[in-house]
Design an enzyme around this catalytic site. Structure first.
Site, short mmCIF file in Angstrom:
data_model
loop_
_atom_site.label_atom_id
_atom_site.label_comp_id
_atom_site.label_asym_id
_atom_site.label_seq_id
_atom_site.Cartn_x
_atom_site.Cartn_y
_atom_site.Cartn_z
N GLY A 10 41.70 112.37 7.54
CA GLY A 10 40.97 111.42 6.72
C GLY A 10 41.77 111.00 5.51
N VAL A 78 41.26 111.73 15.41
CA VAL A 78 41.09 113.12 15.82
C VAL A 78 39.87 113.20 16.73
CG1 VAL A 78 40.44 115.42 15.01
CG2 VAL A 78 42.24 114.13 13.84
N GLU A 174 23.82 96.51 -5.32
CA GLU A 174 25.01 95.76 -5.74
C GLU A 174 25.20 94.55 -4.85
OE1 GLU A 174 27.65 99.07 -8.03
OE2 GLU A 174 27.95 98.97 -5.87
N ALA A 318 32.09 109.33 -4.21
CA ALA A 318 33.54 109.46 -4.24
C ALA A 318 34.00 110.63 -5.10
CB ALA A 318 34.16 108.15 -4.74
#
Lengths: 436, 436
Positions: A10, A78, A174, A318
């Site tokens: 990732g 993967v 948003e 995040a």
């Protein structure tokens, strides 16, 4: 004796933070991502509303890491993990299920969107987790205006120009705000037959508040702001049905050709690969040092992991992925160099922000609760700071300044892309999910 | 009495020039294009080699024309022309074959790529005429490097990294040069396992010269430059076969997974719609005033028209389309306002240019023949000048300066786009051809 191998799966926030933190580690690092780029997901909605272009929020991973000589970047998917043999199997456009051995493994495979069991919704209500999603949504939005302009029967315009967003978390809010700004400003002067004011934006959520992860007063400030922008906010009702004509919410039909889903996420299949205990959503339950029980060499970080702190699970944002990625790298470094091991992981919550249209955002950090222009400027600065490279920061900054003053957008192209071809002899790499 | 209607089909160089020249004409102008954007085709190869992003060479047509109140822009595909009824039929994502009436018609529908009867080549050797083509080629090129990097058997690298370009006209030559620069500069530091120098670029043409439309000495200068950049130039041989493994040229197999076709163009179906005389390639034979014989209200301009001047057909280049578009508009204006009609059309050839890699171009204008750095700077200035809007000019200029000095590219993203969905109830708008 060769160096140990650390495989990171990732190239999103978690994986990239881990790779960078392994810069001085005497190990061979292999970062595998199914795309070739690191994507700044928080700004995807700006690609979908034509403010930014894909290249302004994504950059090749190997470009970011080119100065780290101990890192090799591989583009591939993967497909599984063999815990006993300590290897991952990788499929790319050329070969299937090639095993790559590791000494340490960090799974940072993120999340994709979830339809809560209603996978039939996906055909009519795409999500917003990858660049392909964002460009596809942008196409649909722009195309809705083109179709309406070509339609001389103005009574049909409202149906053609109804946009439905499902999910009033940060992404939905948003998106709704940006869409309202887009319609009011840019499109006004350019259409002869349609009145962009006849467009309708509906934001739907089965919960009682928008931005449920924020405080009550900030939720209400955001909702009021959305309504001032002309967005209809429908709360407390579940979506019963999504089809080619629109949605049905609490028994009421809302006609729309453009429905976007931002309501739920599901973790990557890391839990299935590992065959370990997961939470109800499918996220891998990890220990205080982010490893899988019984396998101190396997770390899971980010949206695909379930970590409890102070009795509550950490959110899929995040900052969590970045801090966990860095921690996993530090722990691996200390083991390889026989150095001092860090204390158990603890997430430091710097706060939450969401922007609502132009010049307004809500910001919450510990006891601080702010809404308005100051929060918006803070939002802009923080997001700029976290873009992965200085060239992106400059590009996005210039674009924002230009768009703010002129209304001109980064990219209003409708491009009917060739769908990605089947990989040679291998089943398709699914292109809708982003690896976090 | 309402104003006359002028329909322009095509928002490329010809159609856009015509629309702009009708600014002061007391008529209702309807411009129809199957995409929503005007594409600066001469720089498409720079999107394919990741120097520029799509948004830097294309801009919404309605944006360009937003200040012209007499122009309505419609996104749709023209499916036919009824000369007797004076109407065109338009299909868009919502409805099929809707007739729109005209008093004057300008067909500026351009060209697509032609495989000289070998349509089976298309599957393996896509062309470069639209943004979708360019992004698709960019994906293939970048992906070839990703696959090679994942392939530990280095003996396979050369086959994976062989790129074949078929057609050594300006597009093929510019593409070959840009690819060579891309491989040598940007990719060098970012790959661990592959040596970008093991990549191979082969430029094939059945003619005897590269840039056959230029003078002999400029052809040779370009060929030498390409060879110095490491491009293999194969001239004088026909391509017998193109398949999943590469090509066969003059009996020799060249293995490649990335073959791009820039060898031939075919005009749009305008001639079939009109059921009038065409030349051997299918271009509509027009008179000295650019109208169709017997139909003074129908004009055909650009790549889809065949116009002879001094015994030779005009080439399919942007300048021809622009001058013809402007002329058609002027003639229509004079008829509507009963003003003085212009003299018969005459193309003024300002010259030809082609760039070969970085810092080198060939330029030919009447008796002037120049090659090298000066020609390259001229090439850059002229192309900047002709980009459709000032914001594109600024964006491209900044990108070129940045790329020139740092080697950083505009967009090296591999995005596996969702293929465009079938239009609602209507057969697919073909997405590979660009309307000129």
């Amino acid at each position: 004796m060769s160096q140990p191998t650390v495989i990171i799966v990732g190239g999103g926030f978690g994986g990239l933070a881990a790779a960078k933190a392994l810069k001085k580690t005497p190990a061979e690092v292999v970062l595998i991502d199914r795309t070739n780029h690191h994507l700044f997901q928080p700004l995807l909605y700006q690609v979908a509303t034509a403010v930014l272009t894909p290249a302004q929020i994504a950059t090749p991973i190997r470009g970011i890491l080119r100065h780290q000589k101990n890192v090799t970047v591989i583009m591939g998917e993967v497909t599984g993990v063999n815990k006993d043999q300590k290897s991952v199997t990788v499929t790319d456009a050329d070969r299937e299920n090639v095993p790559i051995a590791y000494d340490y493994l960090i799974l940072a495979t993120g999340a994709t969107h979830s339809y809560f069991g209603h996978n039939e919704f996906e055909e009519f209500a795409p999500g917003l987790k990858s660049l392909a999603d964002a460009v596809s949504s942008r196409n649909k939005i722009l195309q809705a205006f083109e179709i309406a302009e070509a339609e001389e029967d103005t009574s049909r315009h409202r149906d053609l120009l109804t946009f439905v967003l499902i999910g009033a978390g940060p992404t939905g809010v948003e998106m709704a705000g940006a869409l309202a700004i887009f319609i009011r400003s840019t499109l006004k002067s350019e259409f002869r037959r349609i009145n962009p004011a006849s467009a309708r934006i509906v934001l739907v959520d089965m919960g009682a508040r928008v931005l449920a992860s924020f405080s009550q007063d900030l939720s209400e400030a955001a909702k009021r702001r959305l309504e001032r922008l002309g967005v209809e906010v429908r709360l407390g009702d579940r979506v019963d049905r999504i089809d080619a004509d629109g949605i049905v919410v609490a028994g009421e039909r809302i006609k729309s050709k453009t429905v976007i889903w931002t309501a739920g996420v599901a973790p990557s299949p890391a839990g299935k690969w590992l065959k370990v205990e997961t939470d109800r959503a499918g996220r891998v339950r990890i220990q205080q040092d982010l490893t899988v029980p019984g396998h101190p060499e396997i770390f899971v970080v980010g949206d695909t992991a379930a970590f409890e702190q102070d009795g509550k699970p950490l959110p899929g944002v995040a900052q969590v992925a970045m801090q966990q990625g860095r921690y996993a790298a530090k722990l691996i470094h200390s083991r390889i160099t026989n150095g001092k091991q860090p204390a158990p992981f603890r997430y430091f919550d710097k706060g939450n922000m969401a922007v609502v249209g132009k010049g307004f955002a809500v910001l919450q950090s510990h006891k601080v609760r702010v809404s308005g222009l100051g929060a918006w400027l803070t939002w802009a600065v923080v997001h700029l700071q976290f873009l992965a490279t200085s060239s992106l920061r400059l590009a996005v900054f210039l674009q924002w300044v230009w768009t703010y003053f002129t209304g001109a957008r980064g990219s209003r192209l409708i491009v009917n892309h060739h769908g990605s071809p089947p990989a040679m002899g291998v089943q398709d790499i699914p292109n809708k999910s982003a690896v976090a």
